[in-house]
Design a protein around this motif. Structure first.
Motif, mmCIF file in Angstrom:
data_model
loop_
_atom_site.group_PDB
_atom_site.id
_atom_site.type_symbol
_atom_site.label_atom_id
_atom_site.label_comp_id
_atom_site.label_asym_id
_atom_site.label_seq_id
_atom_site.Cartn_x
_atom_site.Cartn_y
_atom_site.Cartn_z
ATOM 1 N N ARG A 20 27.969 36.395 -36.075
ATOM 2 C CA ARG A 20 27.251 36.794 -34.850
ATOM 3 C C ARG A 20 26.875 38.266 -34.845
ATOM 4 O O ARG A 20 25.925 38.652 -34.184
ATOM 5 N N GLY A 21 27.592 39.077 -35.579
ATOM 6 C CA GLY A 21 27.263 40.496 -35.658
ATOM 7 C C GLY A 21 26.312 40.850 -36.784
ATOM 8 O O GLY A 21 26.022 42.025 -37.006
ATOM 9 N N SER A 22 25.789 39.848 -37.464
ATOM 10 C CA SER A 22 24.963 40.103 -38.649
ATOM 11 C C SER A 22 23.466 40.011 -38.353
ATOM 12 O O SER A 22 23.038 39.424 -37.362
ATOM 13 N N GLU A 23 22.697 40.595 -39.262
ATOM 14 C CA GLU A 23 21.241 40.466 -39.198
ATOM 15 C C GLU A 23 20.823 39.014 -39.422
ATOM 16 O O GLU A 23 19.814 38.568 -38.868
ATOM 17 N N ASP A 24 21.594 38.273 -40.205
ATOM 18 C CA ASP A 24 21.264 36.871 -40.444
ATOM 19 C C ASP A 24 21.376 36.053 -39.159
ATOM 20 O O ASP A 24 20.623 35.092 -38.975
ATOM 21 N N PHE A 25 22.291 36.413 -38.259
ATOM 22 C CA PHE A 25 22.356 35.724 -36.967
ATOM 23 C C PHE A 25 21.075 35.969 -36.183
ATOM 24 O O PHE A 25 20.510 35.051 -35.586
ATOM 25 N N GLN A 26 20.574 37.186 -36.209
ATOM 26 C CA GLN A 26 19.309 37.498 -35.525
ATOM 27 C C GLN A 26 18.154 36.711 -36.155
ATOM 28 O O GLN A 26 17.269 36.213 -35.443
ATOM 29 N N ALA A 27 18.170 36.587 -37.471
ATOM 30 C CA ALA A 27 17.134 35.803 -38.156
ATOM 31 C C ALA A 27 17.232 34.333 -37.758
ATOM 32 O O ALA A 27 16.205 33.672 -37.529
ATOM 33 N N TRP A 28 18.457 33.801 -37.671
ATOM 34 C CA TRP A 28 18.679 32.419 -37.241
ATOM 35 C C TRP A 28 18.082 32.195 -35.853
ATOM 36 O O TRP A 28 17.334 31.254 -35.638
ATOM 37 N N ARG A 29 18.423 33.068 -34.932
ATOM 38 C CA ARG A 29 17.913 32.907 -33.565
ATOM 39 C C ARG A 29 16.389 33.057 -33.528
ATOM 40 O O ARG A 29 15.714 32.384 -32.760
ATOM 41 N N GLY A 30 15.848 33.899 -34.381
ATOM 42 C CA GLY A 30 14.398 34.039 -34.451
ATOM 43 C C GLY A 30 13.714 32.770 -34.939
ATOM 44 O O GLY A 30 12.626 32.422 -34.474
ATOM 45 N N LEU A 31 14.355 32.080 -35.859
ATOM 46 C CA LEU A 31 13.787 30.838 -36.394
ATOM 47 C C LEU A 31 13.850 29.687 -35.390
ATOM 48 O O LEU A 31 12.919 28.885 -35.297
ATOM 49 N N VAL A 32 14.953 29.568 -34.655
ATOM 50 C CA VAL A 32 15.164 28.369 -33.833
ATOM 51 C C VAL A 32 15.154 28.609 -32.332
ATOM 52 O O VAL A 32 14.992 27.660 -31.556
ATOM 53 N N GLY A 33 15.326 29.831 -31.896
ATOM 54 C CA GLY A 33 15.470 30.116 -30.471
ATOM 55 C C GLY A 33 14.309 29.644 -29.609
ATOM 56 O O GLY A 33 14.502 29.220 -28.467
ATOM 57 N N GLY A 34 13.116 29.665 -30.132
ATOM 58 C CA GLY A 34 11.944 29.240 -29.371
ATOM 59 C C GLY A 34 11.905 27.752 -29.078
ATOM 60 O O GLY A 34 11.133 27.306 -28.215
ATOM 61 N N PHE A 35 12.734 26.988 -29.759
ATOM 62 C CA PHE A 35 12.779 25.538 -29.541
ATOM 63 C C PHE A 35 13.779 25.138 -28.457
ATOM 64 O O PHE A 35 13.747 24.010 -27.973
ATOM 65 N N PHE A 36 14.672 26.047 -28.078
ATOM 66 C CA PHE A 36 15.732 25.706 -27.139
ATOM 67 C C PHE A 36 15.175 25.419 -25.747
ATOM 68 O O PHE A 36 14.442 26.228 -25.184
ATOM 69 N N ALA A 37 15.571 24.285 -25.168
ATOM 70 C CA ALA A 37 15.230 23.974 -23.783
ATOM 71 C C ALA A 37 16.201 24.679 -22.837
ATOM 72 O O ALA A 37 15.875 24.895 -21.667
ATOM 73 N N GLN A 38 17.373 25.002 -23.344
ATOM 74 C CA GLN A 38 18.406 25.740 -22.605
ATOM 75 C C GLN A 38 19.324 26.367 -23.640
ATOM 76 O O GLN A 38 19.293 25.976 -24.808
ATOM 77 N N PRO A 39 20.147 27.320 -23.238
ATOM 78 C CA PRO A 39 21.057 27.927 -24.222
ATOM 79 C C PRO A 39 22.006 26.886 -24.821
ATOM 80 O O PRO A 39 22.475 25.989 -24.106
ATOM 81 N N PRO A 40 22.278 26.982 -26.116
ATOM 82 C CA PRO A 40 23.213 26.042 -26.743
ATOM 83 C C PRO A 40 24.610 26.155 -26.150
ATOM 84 O O PRO A 40 25.028 27.231 -25.716
ATOM 85 N N LYS A 41 25.318 25.046 -26.145
ATOM 86 C CA LYS A 41 26.722 25.017 -25.754
ATOM 87 C C LYS A 41 27.523 25.021 -27.048
ATOM 88 O O LYS A 41 27.389 24.111 -27.866
#
Length: 99
Positions: free
Chosen positions: A67-88
């Motif tokens: 969660r503290g890595s740049e790869d986490f930011q890249a992950w959220r950049g790839l998939v975050g736009g698809f989320f209908a709500q925040p993941p649980k």
């Protein structure tokens, strides 16, 4: 060993694009400290809902290292736009293996 289970509800009709984005993100998890496996499962009864299951060596490998890595930011950049709500997100550990 710890399992991260993230329940992800995506926007309608975005399944193929979301699955492709997760596939693109696989190398981010492969190189993450302590990440031992990952898989994406779609809920049959709720086809816009997925479980992302990631095996971590320790809880901190997920909550601190990844969660503290740049790869986490890249992950959220790839998939975050698809989320209908925040993941649980929950973490589990095996306490019994029946067979």
């Amino acid at each position: 060993m710890i399992y991260e289970i993230a329940e992800i509800q995506i926007k309608p009709d975005a399944n193929a694009a979301f699955e492709a984005a997760v596939k693109e993100a696989v190398p981010l998890f492969q190189r993450a400290k302590g990440c031992q496996a990952m898989r994406l499962e779609r809920i049959i009864e709720r086809p816009d809902t997925y479980h992302l299951v990631i095996e971590w060596a320790t809880l901190e490998n997920h909550t601190v290292d990844f969660r503290g890595s740049e790869d986490f930011q890249a992950w959220r950049g790839l998939v975050g736009g698809f989320f209908a709500q925040p993941p649980k997100v929950e973490h589990t550990e095996t306490v019994l293996t029946g067979f």
